[in-house]
Design a protein around this motif. Sequence first.
Motif, short mmCIF file in Angstrom:
data_model
loop_
_atom_site.label_atom_id
_atom_site.label_comp_id
_atom_site.label_asym_id
_atom_site.label_seq_id
_atom_site.Cartn_x
_atom_site.Cartn_y
_atom_site.Cartn_z
N THR A 141 2.55 1.92 -9.77
CA THR A 141 1.54 0.96 -9.34
C THR A 141 1.56 -0.27 -10.25
O THR A 141 1.48 -0.15 -11.47
N GLY A 198 -5.96 -11.01 -2.54
CA GLY A 198 -6.83 -9.84 -2.51
C GLY A 198 -8.29 -10.25 -2.48
O GLY A 198 -8.63 -11.41 -2.22
N HIS A 230 -1.13 -1.70 -4.60
CA HIS A 230 -2.38 -0.93 -4.65
C HIS A 230 -2.16 0.48 -5.18
O HIS A 230 -1.15 1.11 -4.86
N HIS A 232 -0.80 -3.37 -10.15
CA HIS A 232 -1.98 -3.89 -9.43
C HIS A 232 -2.50 -5.15 -10.12
O HIS A 232 -1.91 -6.21 -9.97
N ASP A 241 0.82 -1.21 0.00
CA ASP A 241 0.00 0.00 0.00
C ASP A 241 0.86 1.27 0.00
O ASP A 241 1.84 1.34 0.75
#
Length: 317
Positions: A138, A226, A106, A140, A85
Amino acid sequence: MEPVDTDVTGPENHDGGPRGGEAPSGKDASGNDAAAGQTQVPTLGEMLLAVEELWPESLAENWDEVGLVAGHPSAPVTRVMFAVDPTLEVIEEAVEWGAELLITHHPLLLRGVTSVAATTPKGRAVHRLIESGTALLTVHTNGDSAVGGVSDVLADALGLQDAAPLTVAANGLPEEGIGRVGDLPEAMSLGDFAARVFGILPSVAGGVRVSGDKDGLVRRIAVCGGAGDSLFNEVRASNADVYVTADLRHHPASEAREAAHNGRPYLIDVSHFASEWLWLPAAAAALGNVLADQGHDVEIQVSTTNSDPWDFILTPG
């Protein structure tokens, strides 16, 4: 969690290595002549090419926002930190260590914003990154989907064999996509398997929640690092005995139990943060391999900040 330092000057081969080809012999990533055995400091732009080789942006889901959030492509990068994060605490850790690039799973800015003023947490994060000269990148759902991605690492850690995607990526290879399903070498009880899940994850307050017969035998396992409650149809179609994922809400979990055949798939609910943290050391090693192959000298470290939002839990008894 202990920090993970990756020595990119001479790493061994590692699962989840580069998808594409290497730089030509005697050339760096930009095609410039490089003396044999001599390492060079890459620019952020060259780092982006290395990251794209491992986790192509084309693999990201259409709702997702991945890629460079802050940073100048011409800036040199000597230190890289991986984290789940982009919280203020994580950013501060990266700045204090001297990272010029922070790669997080994230996104910081997943939804549209009209201001990044330092009067909000996200605004303060953007200001701290820019003022400290720390780029933010990022990775993700492209990191979820790619070979060696989040769910691949989770499947490997649980000892699954012949793992395949639960949903195949629209713009990727047949072995790329969201989630994985595979088989244990031998059947084991749900209780013992849940203990294995608990044992491989970082320690967080929420622990591991299980729905199903503790003594029931399981062998075919579906996983999704996740939040994975959107994949119940695919999990049922895979004939999995148990589904390991995070953030299972009351109604989807309850409905999944109602729709279960002979109680299956059983459910194992884990921490969102913990399920994705497992990928960070593997990702750091994979990027280190690519950079070393290209003759780049970069230090890579995994954040030691626990960004799971929960601090403690109360249970009966």
